[in-house]
Design an enzyme around this catalytic site. Structure first.
Site, mmCIF file in Angstrom:
data_model
loop_
_atom_site.group_PDB
_atom_site.id
_atom_site.type_symbol
_atom_site.label_atom_id
_atom_site.label_comp_id
_atom_site.label_asym_id
_atom_site.label_seq_id
_atom_site.Cartn_x
_atom_site.Cartn_y
_atom_site.Cartn_z
ATOM 1 N N ASP A 189 0.843 -1.214 0.004
ATOM 2 C CA ASP A 189 0.007 0.043 0.247
ATOM 3 C C ASP A 189 0.925 1.281 -0.175
ATOM 4 O O ASP A 189 2.178 1.324 0.698
ATOM 5 C CB ASP A 189 -0.860 -0.061 1.027
ATOM 6 C CG ASP A 189 -2.060 0.859 0.967
ATOM 7 O OD1 ASP A 189 -2.181 1.371 0.007
ATOM 8 O OD2 ASP A 189 -3.018 1.161 2.234
ATOM 9 N N GLY A 190 0.365 2.367 -0.776
ATOM 10 C CA GLY A 190 1.075 3.723 -0.670
ATOM 11 C C GLY A 190 1.397 4.140 -1.986
ATOM 12 O O GLY A 190 2.168 5.214 -1.943
ATOM 13 N N GLY A 221 0.246 5.294 -4.469
ATOM 14 C CA GLY A 221 -0.838 6.557 -5.090
ATOM 15 C C GLY A 221 -0.136 7.800 -4.141
ATOM 16 O O GLY A 221 0.344 8.858 -4.656
ATOM 17 N N ARG A 222 0.182 7.752 -2.935
ATOM 18 C CA ARG A 222 0.750 8.758 -2.002
ATOM 19 C C ARG A 222 2.226 9.079 -2.343
ATOM 20 O O ARG A 222 2.516 9.980 -2.576
ATOM 21 C CB ARG A 222 0.554 8.397 -0.817
ATOM 22 C CG ARG A 222 -0.862 8.471 -0.047
ATOM 23 C CD ARG A 222 -1.051 7.913 1.255
ATOM 24 N NE ARG A 222 -1.488 6.481 1.127
ATOM 25 C CZ ARG A 222 -1.321 5.761 2.128
ATOM 26 N NH1 ARG A 222 -0.849 6.108 3.279
ATOM 27 N NH2 ARG A 222 -1.548 4.340 1.762
ATOM 28 N N ARG A 273 -0.836 8.925 -10.149
ATOM 29 C CA ARG A 273 -0.829 7.714 -9.494
ATOM 30 C C ARG A 273 -0.308 6.398 -10.151
ATOM 31 O O ARG A 273 0.301 5.630 -9.404
ATOM 32 C CB ARG A 273 -2.269 7.230 -8.990
ATOM 33 C CG ARG A 273 -3.002 8.282 -8.027
ATOM 34 C CD ARG A 273 -4.416 7.881 -7.737
ATOM 35 N NE ARG A 273 -4.579 6.495 -7.180
ATOM 36 C CZ ARG A 273 -4.479 6.115 -5.915
ATOM 37 N NH1 ARG A 273 -4.139 7.146 -5.149
ATOM 38 N NH2 ARG A 273 -4.575 4.882 -5.276
ATOM 39 N N HIS A 329 2.203 3.420 -9.155
ATOM 40 C CA HIS A 329 2.043 1.979 -9.310
ATOM 41 C C HIS A 329 3.343 1.341 -9.971
ATOM 42 O O HIS A 329 3.776 -0.058 -9.915
ATOM 43 C CB HIS A 329 0.947 1.728 -10.219
ATOM 44 C CG HIS A 329 -0.610 1.921 -9.380
ATOM 45 N ND1 HIS A 329 -0.620 1.656 -7.995
ATOM 46 C CD2 HIS A 329 -1.575 2.832 -9.680
ATOM 47 C CE1 HIS A 329 -1.763 2.099 -7.684
ATOM 48 N NE2 HIS A 329 -2.436 2.648 -8.607
ATOM 49 N N TRP A 373 -11.530 -2.709 -7.608
ATOM 50 C CA TRP A 373 -12.695 -2.450 -8.971
ATOM 51 C C TRP A 373 -13.327 -1.230 -8.590
ATOM 52 O O TRP A 373 -13.882 -0.410 -9.325
ATOM 53 C CB TRP A 373 -13.813 -3.402 -8.912
ATOM 54 C CG TRP A 373 -13.236 -4.913 -9.563
ATOM 55 C CD1 TRP A 373 -13.119 -5.911 -8.676
ATOM 56 C CD2 TRP A 373 -12.572 -5.305 -10.681
ATOM 57 N NE1 TRP A 373 -12.477 -7.032 -9.360
ATOM 58 C CE2 TRP A 373 -12.043 -6.555 -10.411
ATOM 59 C CE3 TRP A 373 -12.265 -4.576 -11.805
ATOM 60 C CZ2 TRP A 373 -11.491 -7.298 -11.513
ATOM 61 C CZ3 TRP A 373 -11.789 -5.291 -12.810
ATOM 62 C CH2 TRP A 373 -11.375 -6.608 -12.820
ATOM 63 N N LEU A 378 11.716 -19.841 -4.562
ATOM 64 C CA LEU A 378 10.893 -19.026 -3.843
ATOM 65 C C LEU A 378 9.396 -18.999 -4.485
ATOM 66 O O LEU A 378 9.317 -18.883 -5.673
ATOM 67 C CB LEU A 378 11.366 -17.609 -3.775
ATOM 68 C CG LEU A 378 10.492 -16.636 -3.113
ATOM 69 C CD1 LEU A 378 11.314 -15.476 -2.349
ATOM 70 C CD2 LEU A 378 9.699 -15.677 -4.104
ATOM 71 N N ARG A 391 2.027 -4.857 6.303
ATOM 72 C CA ARG A 391 1.072 -3.988 5.572
ATOM 73 C C ARG A 391 2.039 -2.626 5.598
ATOM 74 O O ARG A 391 2.264 -1.950 6.544
ATOM 75 C CB ARG A 391 -0.176 -3.434 6.235
ATOM 76 C CG ARG A 391 -0.906 -2.663 5.172
ATOM 77 C CD ARG A 391 -2.010 -2.500 5.563
ATOM 78 N NE ARG A 391 -2.934 -1.437 4.453
ATOM 79 C CZ ARG A 391 -3.950 -1.587 4.431
ATOM 80 N NH1 ARG A 391 -4.939 -2.438 4.901
ATOM 81 N NH2 ARG A 391 -4.729 -0.924 3.530
ATOM 82 N N ARG A 437 -4.786 -2.239 9.344
ATOM 83 C CA ARG A 437 -5.776 -3.188 8.925
ATOM 84 C C ARG A 437 -5.492 -4.145 8.080
ATOM 85 O O ARG A 437 -4.420 -4.087 7.295
ATOM 86 C CB ARG A 437 -7.273 -2.465 8.431
ATOM 87 C CG ARG A 437 -7.046 -1.656 7.439
ATOM 88 C CD ARG A 437 -8.364 -1.088 7.075
ATOM 89 N NE ARG A 437 -8.032 -0.105 6.076
ATOM 90 C CZ ARG A 437 -8.176 1.214 6.074
ATOM 91 N NH1 ARG A 437 -8.312 1.785 7.251
ATOM 92 N NH2 ARG A 437 -8.191 2.062 5.047
#
Ligand code: IPE
Ligand code: MG
Length: 229
Positions: free
Chosen positions: A2-3, A5-6, A15, A19, A51, A113, A166, A172
């Site tokens: 996560d993160g 976009g920021r 954004r 990615h 989505w 792996l 995370r 969360r």
């Protein structure tokens, strides 16, 4: 992961740039895990909830997946990485589904792996699909146990994760590996995913090792840890 976009917004960039940087970060983290002898790495690439993002971002993520696989697959294959995909891939486009299936096929012989890419995945979806499969297989209610249901979960080929990381500051699980993470050590960091590198991975691993020593019980043999992240 996560993160993204920021990370891009901080640089006044779209954004999608974040990615793209996130893919580079993933390639580095796969290498770092492999170098450290971690046999399983599972990444949440696209959730059932993603989505809801603007159409343009969703289609950008789909194209990025295809581009990223074509760019990195040969190297991943020669590095001994086996790619596996979990999620409701019936819902994605033929092109994306084929690219994912192709990556699985081309790396099927590898075992150094196992990189599991969760794509259109949700932890609740996984539990429901496992129940459906178990019912279809004729499992009766009195024969249903945790072990039996586990065999029908999407990641039945892998041990449960030891460490759940995370990035990006949210605290969360967001519907990732709900069943499998029952005993995982949870690690949350403010580090944005494109900034997550081998030294950030080491921080997480050190924290994990510290917790094992403190809470692992009296007879925990570290060699028994199976090393799934
Ligand atoms: C992770 O980054 C993206 C996916 C894995 C789809 P985000 O796109 O959620 O980035 P933020 O949270 O907006 O910074
Ligand atoms: Mg986010």
């Amino acid at each position: 992961m996560d993160g993204n976009g920021r990370w891009a917004a901080k640089r006044f960039m779209p954004r999608g740039v974040g990615h793209k940087a996130g893919v580079d970060s993933l390639v580095n983290v796969v290498k770092a895990c492999s170098d450290r002898g971690i046999p399983y790495l599972t990444v949440f690439a696209f959730s059932s909830e993603n989505w809801k993002r603007p159409e343009e971002e969703v289609s950008g993520l789909m194209s990025l997946l295809i581009v990223a696989l074509s760019k990195h697959l040969i190297k991943l294959r020669s590095d001994g990485v086996r790619i596996r995909v979990v999620g409701d891939v019936a819902q994605v486009s033929d092109k994306v589904r084929q690219a994912l299936a192709d990556a699985e096929r081309q790396t099927a012989e590898n075992s150094r792996l196992v990189l599991t890419v969760a794509f259109n995945y949700g932890g609740r979806w996984d539990i429901v699909q496992a129940c459906r499969k178990a019912l279809d297989a004729g499992v009766r209610s009195d024969a249903m146990t945790e072990e039996v249901l586990s065999d029908f979960m999407a990641m039945s080929y892998a041990p449960d994760p030891d460490l759940f990381i995370r990035t990006g500051g949210e605290v969360r699980l967001s519907n990732f590996l709900l069943w499998q993470s029952a005993y995982a050590e949870l690690y949350f960091t403010d580090c944005l995913w494109p900034d997550f590198d081998s030294s950030e991975l080491d921080k997480a691993l050190h924290e994990y090792a510290r917790r094992e020593r403190r809470f692992g019980g009296v007879n925990v043999d570290p060699s028994e840890s199976r090393g799934a992240v």
